[in-house]
Design a protein around this motif. Structure first.
Motif, PDB file in Angstrom:
ATOM      1  N   MET A   1      18.390  17.888  31.453  1.00 16.66           N
ATOM      2  CA  MET A   1      17.734  17.177  30.547  1.00 16.66           C
ATOM      3  C   MET A   1      17.055  16.026  31.215  1.00 16.66           C
ATOM      4  O   MET A   1      15.792  15.630  31.519  1.00 16.66           O
ATOM      5  N   SER A   2      17.936  15.212  32.039  1.00 12.87           N
ATOM      6  CA  SER A   2      17.244  13.992  32.642  1.00 12.87           C
ATOM      7  C   SER A   2      18.420  13.312  33.606  1.00 12.87           C
ATOM      8  O   SER A   2      19.748  13.596  33.232  1.00 12.87           O
ATOM      9  N   ASP A   3      18.275  12.743  34.666  1.00 13.43           N
ATOM     10  CA  ASP A   3      19.026  11.808  35.143  1.00 13.43           C
ATOM     11  C   ASP A   3      19.575  10.762  34.299  1.00 13.43           C
ATOM     12  O   ASP A   3      20.724  10.356  34.778  1.00 13.43           O
ATOM     13  N   VAL A   4      18.808  10.332  33.426  1.00 13.53           N
ATOM     14  CA  VAL A   4      19.416   9.197  32.723  1.00 13.53           C
ATOM     15  C   VAL A   4      20.204   9.801  31.597  1.00 13.53           C
ATOM     16  O   VAL A   4      19.726  10.803  30.674  1.00 13.53           O
ATOM     17  N   GLU A   5      21.360   9.134  31.007  1.00 11.33           N
ATOM     18  CA  GLU A   5      21.946   9.639  29.773  1.00 11.33           C
ATOM     19  C   GLU A   5      21.245   9.666  28.489  1.00 11.33           C
ATOM     20  O   GLU A   5      20.764   8.591  28.348  1.00 11.33           O
ATOM     21  N   VAL A   6      21.230  10.879  27.954  1.00 11.31           N
ATOM     22  CA  VAL A   6      20.655  10.701  26.461  1.00 11.31           C
ATOM     23  C   VAL A   6      21.142   9.815  25.522  1.00 11.31           C
ATOM     24  O   VAL A   6      22.587   9.829  25.493  1.00 11.31           O
ATOM     25  N   ASP A   7      20.485   8.887  24.869  1.00 11.69           N
ATOM     26  CA  ASP A   7      21.294   8.043  24.076  1.00 11.69           C
ATOM     27  C   ASP A   7      20.687   8.282  22.354  1.00 11.69           C
ATOM     28  O   ASP A   7      21.305   7.852  21.833  1.00 11.69           O
ATOM     29  N   LEU A   8      19.659   9.147  22.498  1.00  9.17           N
ATOM     30  CA  LEU A   8      19.076   9.244  20.948  1.00  9.17           C
ATOM     31  C   LEU A   8      18.740  10.592  20.697  1.00  9.17           C
ATOM     32  O   LEU A   8      17.981  10.936  21.793  1.00  9.17           O
ATOM     33  N   VAL A   9      18.625  11.110  19.554  1.00  5.56           N
ATOM     34  CA  VAL A   9      18.277  12.570  19.475  1.00  5.56           C
ATOM     35  C   VAL A   9      17.471  12.493  18.065  1.00  5.56           C
ATOM     36  O   VAL A   9      18.382  12.111  17.183  1.00  5.56           O
ATOM     37  N   LEU A  10      16.272  12.801  17.822  1.00  5.46           N
ATOM     38  CA  LEU A  10      15.630  13.025  16.770  1.00  5.46           C
ATOM     39  C   LEU A  10      15.474  14.448  16.194  1.00  5.46           C
ATOM     40  O   LEU A  10      15.201  15.414  17.249  1.00  5.46           O
ATOM     41  N   ARG A  11      15.504  14.658  15.157  1.00  6.62           N
ATOM     42  CA  ARG A  11      15.643  16.248  14.677  1.00  6.62           C
ATOM     43  C   ARG A  11      14.828  16.482  13.587  1.00  6.62           C
ATOM     44  O   ARG A  11      14.732  15.638  12.442  1.00  6.62           O
ATOM     45  N   SER A  12      13.867  17.428  13.413  1.00  8.02           N
ATOM     46  CA  SER A  12      13.098  17.524  12.259  1.00  8.02           C
ATOM     47  C   SER A  12      12.895  19.016  12.117  1.00  8.02           C
ATOM     48  O   SER A  12      12.548  19.721  13.106  1.00  8.02           O
ATOM     49  N   THR A  13      12.556  19.587  10.869  1.00 14.12           N
ATOM     50  CA  THR A  13      12.147  20.931  10.788  1.00 14.12           C
ATOM     51  C   THR A  13      10.557  21.015  11.025  1.00 14.12           C
ATOM     52  O   THR A  13       9.979  21.998  11.164  1.00 14.12           O
ATOM     53  N   ARG A  14       9.882  19.860  11.214  1.00 10.66           N
ATOM     54  CA  ARG A  14       8.445  19.641  11.550  1.00 10.66           C
ATOM     55  C   ARG A  14       8.319  18.865  12.794  1.00 10.66           C
ATOM     56  O   ARG A  14       8.031  17.434  12.555  1.00 10.66           O
ATOM     57  N   VAL A  15       8.135  19.103  13.873  1.00  9.35           N
ATOM     58  CA  VAL A  15       7.865  18.236  15.128  1.00  9.35           C
ATOM     59  C   VAL A  15       6.406  18.600  15.869  1.00  9.35           C
ATOM     60  O   VAL A  15       6.397  19.740  16.151  1.00  9.35           O
ATOM     61  N   ILE A  16       5.734  17.654  15.940  1.00  2.00           N
ATOM     62  CA  ILE A  16       4.182  18.206  16.400  1.00  2.00           C
ATOM     63  C   ILE A  16       4.169  17.929  17.905  1.00  2.00           C
ATOM     64  O   ILE A  16       4.088  16.857  18.615  1.00  2.00           O
ATOM     65  N   THR A  17       4.185  19.265  18.569  1.00  2.00           N
ATOM     66  CA  THR A  17       4.049  19.123  20.041  1.00  2.00           C
ATOM     67  C   THR A  17       2.759  19.783  20.467  1.00  2.00           C
ATOM     68  O   THR A  17       2.080  20.150  19.916  1.00  2.00           O
ATOM     69  N   VAL A  36      12.376  18.358  24.755  1.00  2.00           N
ATOM     70  CA  VAL A  36      12.146  18.819  23.371  1.00  2.00           C
ATOM     71  C   VAL A  36      12.977  20.295  23.367  1.00  2.00           C
ATOM     72  O   VAL A  36      12.307  21.179  24.172  1.00  2.00           O
ATOM     73  N   GLU A  37      13.949  20.314  22.437  1.00  2.00           N
ATOM     74  CA  GLU A  37      14.473  21.500  22.602  1.00  2.00           C
ATOM     75  C   GLU A  37      14.558  22.212  21.156  1.00  2.00           C
ATOM     76  O   GLU A  37      14.117  21.719  20.170  1.00  2.00           O
ATOM     77  N   PRO A  38      15.433  23.454  21.280  1.00  4.38           N
ATOM     78  CA  PRO A  38      15.328  24.020  19.987  1.00  4.38           C
ATOM     79  C   PRO A  38      16.064  23.258  18.744  1.00  4.38           C
ATOM     80  O   PRO A  38      16.904  22.453  19.084  1.00  4.38           O
ATOM     81  N   TYR A  39      15.678  23.473  17.508  1.00  3.55           N
ATOM     82  CA  TYR A  39      16.184  22.867  16.331  1.00  3.55           C
ATOM     83  C   TYR A  39      17.796  22.596  16.469  1.00  3.55           C
ATOM     84  O   TYR A  39      18.323  21.375  16.046  1.00  3.55           O
ATOM     85  N   ASP A  40      18.141  23.801  16.736  1.00  2.62           N
ATOM     86  CA  ASP A  40      19.943  23.398  16.566  1.00  2.62           C
ATOM     87  C   ASP A  40      20.763  23.421  17.920  1.00  2.62           C
ATOM     88  O   ASP A  40      21.529  23.707  18.134  1.00  2.62           O
ATOM     89  N   ALA A  41      19.924  22.617  18.799  1.00  4.58           N
ATOM     90  CA  ALA A  41      20.397  22.335  20.307  1.00  4.58           C
ATOM     91  C   ALA A  41      21.772  21.238  19.905  1.00  4.58           C
ATOM     92  O   ALA A  41      21.402  20.417  19.171  1.00  4.58           O
ATOM     93  N   ASP A  42      22.627  21.443  20.571  1.00  2.27           N
ATOM     94  CA  ASP A  42      23.606  20.463  20.736  1.00  2.27           C
ATOM     95  C   ASP A  42      23.344  18.853  20.882  1.00  2.27           C
ATOM     96  O   ASP A  42      22.518  18.988  21.615  1.00  2.27           O
ATOM     97  N   VAL A  43      23.732  18.028  20.561  1.00  3.28           N
ATOM     98  CA  VAL A  43      23.746  16.739  20.604  1.00  3.28           C
ATOM     99  C   VAL A  43      24.688  16.258  21.556  1.00  3.28           C
ATOM    100  O   VAL A  43      25.918  16.275  21.401  1.00  3.28           O
ATOM    101  N   PRO A  44      24.079  15.849  22.672  1.00  3.08           N
ATOM    102  CA  PRO A  44      24.908  15.105  23.669  1.00  3.08           C
ATOM    103  C   PRO A  44      26.045  14.284  23.273  1.00  3.08           C
ATOM    104  O   PRO A  44      25.796  13.338  22.151  1.00  3.08           O
ATOM    105  N   ALA A  45      27.049  14.317  23.933  1.00  2.00           N
ATOM    106  CA  ALA A  45      28.198  13.210  23.534  1.00  2.00           C
ATOM    107  C   ALA A  45      27.736  11.658  23.806  1.00  2.00           C
ATOM    108  O   ALA A  45      27.063  11.457  24.777  1.00  2.00           O
ATOM    109  N   GLY A  46      28.040  10.890  22.848  1.00  2.00           N
ATOM    110  CA  GLY A  46      27.617   9.668  22.788  1.00  2.00           C
ATOM    111  C   GLY A  46      26.121   9.420  22.585  1.00  2.00           C
ATOM    112  O   GLY A  46      25.498   8.072  22.371  1.00  2.00           O
TER     113      GLY A  46
END
Length: 447
Positions: A1-17, A36-46
């Motif tokens: 994902m990133s060298d920086v730790e993921v701190d927030l995850v937004l999820r929706s059935t409709r994301v405009i990319t 930007v990952e699939p809808y059911d992607a795991d949420v990173p710890a923390g």
């Protein structure tokens, strides 16, 4: 994902990319979109999960045409109120026009004054256009080096004496200077000779005001602008296009390789001359709101790509300047908070999608200004979002608007699209109309 730790995850059935609307999970790290990952992607710890269900996640909108009027005419508007209105309307980045403030943004010193005023008041990210007036050709390059996003000029009187218009010789001189360092010239294109020869009648009749700002004034000014740009190899942008008659001229110039872009505004695309009541100068702007048939042609220009973007031209004033006389009333429409729902309401009727609206109101304005970290939901961009309930409606109550003087041409209109929340670099700055303390940054070109 990133060298920086993921701190927030937004999820929706409709994301405009950029690839279209899809169910997705958006990972945010350090204020940037990490993935930007699939809808059911795991949420990173923390990481904190925000699930918006079926509400639509859009990129934060970018409005490149805003008159904040601060300092100097802050009773008209101001950075605190304008950026609150922007945030409430799903806008996360705005560019301030160089005039109606005192001083105007025509020198580096004047730019510094404006930045000092804006710094602690910005609820969204703010950048600045410079101004091109007859006396400041020598100041254009220093302003460019100081980070303005381009230069605005008028070809007819601006309405304020401290920002005079350019004649054709002065236009060519400024354009050549700006082109020489690769800058962008953005132009209020109405020809002064056509305006001077049009019938001028004072009074409350909108038909008289419309006749005083004929389409030929726009068409001629745009034709002259294109001729100069073609000869000089300059990059130019037509502001607030109202006359659909100019669309073939613009399309032909592009086919010939002229670097010309064009914007229109919510009021031209959602309001019509036929519906403006006499004396209702909250509808006055220059160039003017034209007839329904003209509006249909502007929408066709959006559909075929001749018109690149939609921005507000938010140009407020105090209530007393909106006298019932169209000749003397201040010209400007306040719509920062309402642009997204106004355009979405009309776009859905005409068969357009929210993907189209995002292209016109986020991606294209960001591209115009060179804001490479704004305008799209994709890895590496700023985590700026608007969360929209597209099928919810509301009726415009001026008392609920955040801009300073609660005058609007949209009063009483029922619109589709309620902004549930707005996010700036991963921070929620608006939730259900409630605003957080300001965290906006001042932007410079290429940063």
């Amino acid at each position: 994902m990133s060298d920086v730790e993921v701190d927030l995850v937004l999820r929706s059935t409709r994301v405009i990319t950029p690839e279209g609307t899809r169910a997705a999970t958006v990972a945010v790290a350090g204020g940037r979109i990490a993935a930007v990952e699939p809808y059911d992607a795991d949420v990173p710890a923390g990481a904190r999960l925000e699930d918006f269900g079926d509400d639509v996640v859009l990129p934060g909108l970018v409005d490149t045409h805003v008159h904040v009027n601060d300092p100097g005419r802050s009773e008209w508007e101001g950075f605190w109120t304008a950026t609150r209105a922007a945030a409430a309307g799903g806008i996360t980045t705005l560019l301030d026009m160089p005039l109606n403030s005192l001083p105007p943004t025509t020198t580096v010193d004047h730019l510094a004054v404006k930045r000092d005023v804006a710094r602690s008041k910005a609820h969204v990210d703010v950048g600045f256009w410079g101004g091109a007036i007859p006396s400041n050709v020598k100041d254009l390059r220093p302003l460019h080096d100081a980070g303005v996003f381009g230069f605005k000029c008028f070809l007819s009187p601006s309405g304020v004496e401290e920002f005079p218009e350019l004649d054709q010789e002065q236009l060519a001189r400024s354009m050549a200077e700006i082109s020489g360092f690769g800058g962008l010239l953005i132009v209020h294109a109405e020809d002064p000779h056509h305006l001077a020869s049009a019938p001028q009648r004072s009074g409350p009749r909108y038909a008289d005001f419309l006749a005083s700002r004929p389409r030929d004034a726009e068409n001629t000014a745009i034709g002259n602008l294109i001729s100069h740009a073609k000869r000089l190899g300059a990059r130019v942008h037509v502001l607030h296009l109202s006359s659909s008659d100019a669309l073939p001229l613009i399309a032909e110039a592009r086919r010939e390789g002229v670097a010309v872009t064009v914007e229109s505004c919510p009021h031209f695309l959602t309001l019509t001359a036929e519906e403006v009541p006499d004396g209702a100068t909250e509808f006055k702007c220059c160039p003017p709101i034209r007839e329904a048939a003209n509006q249909d042609a502007l929408w066709q220009g959006l559909a075929d790509g001749t018109i690149d973007c939609i921005v507000s031209d938010h140009s407020p004033c105090t209530t007393d300047l909106k006298t019932p006389d169209f000749a003397s009333a201040w010209g400007g429409i306040s719509s920062l908070q309402l642009g997204l729902p106004a355009i979405w309401t009309e776009a859905r009727k005409r068969g357009h999608t929210l993907d189209d609206v995002v292209r016109w109101m986020a991606k294209a304005p960001a591209d115009l200004a060179g804001l490479g970290t704004k305008g799209a939901i994709e890895a590496g961009r700023d985590a700026d979002f608007a969360v929209l309930a597209p099928d919810a409606t509301f009726t415009v109550d001026p008392a609920e608007l955040h801009h300073r003087n609660q005058v609007t041409a949209y009063a009483g209109k029922t619109l589709y699209g309620v902004v549930r929340s707005t996010w700036l670099r991963g921070r929620r700055i608006v939730e259900n109309g409630n605003l957080a303390e300001p965290t906006g940054r001042l932007l410079e070109r290429n940063n």
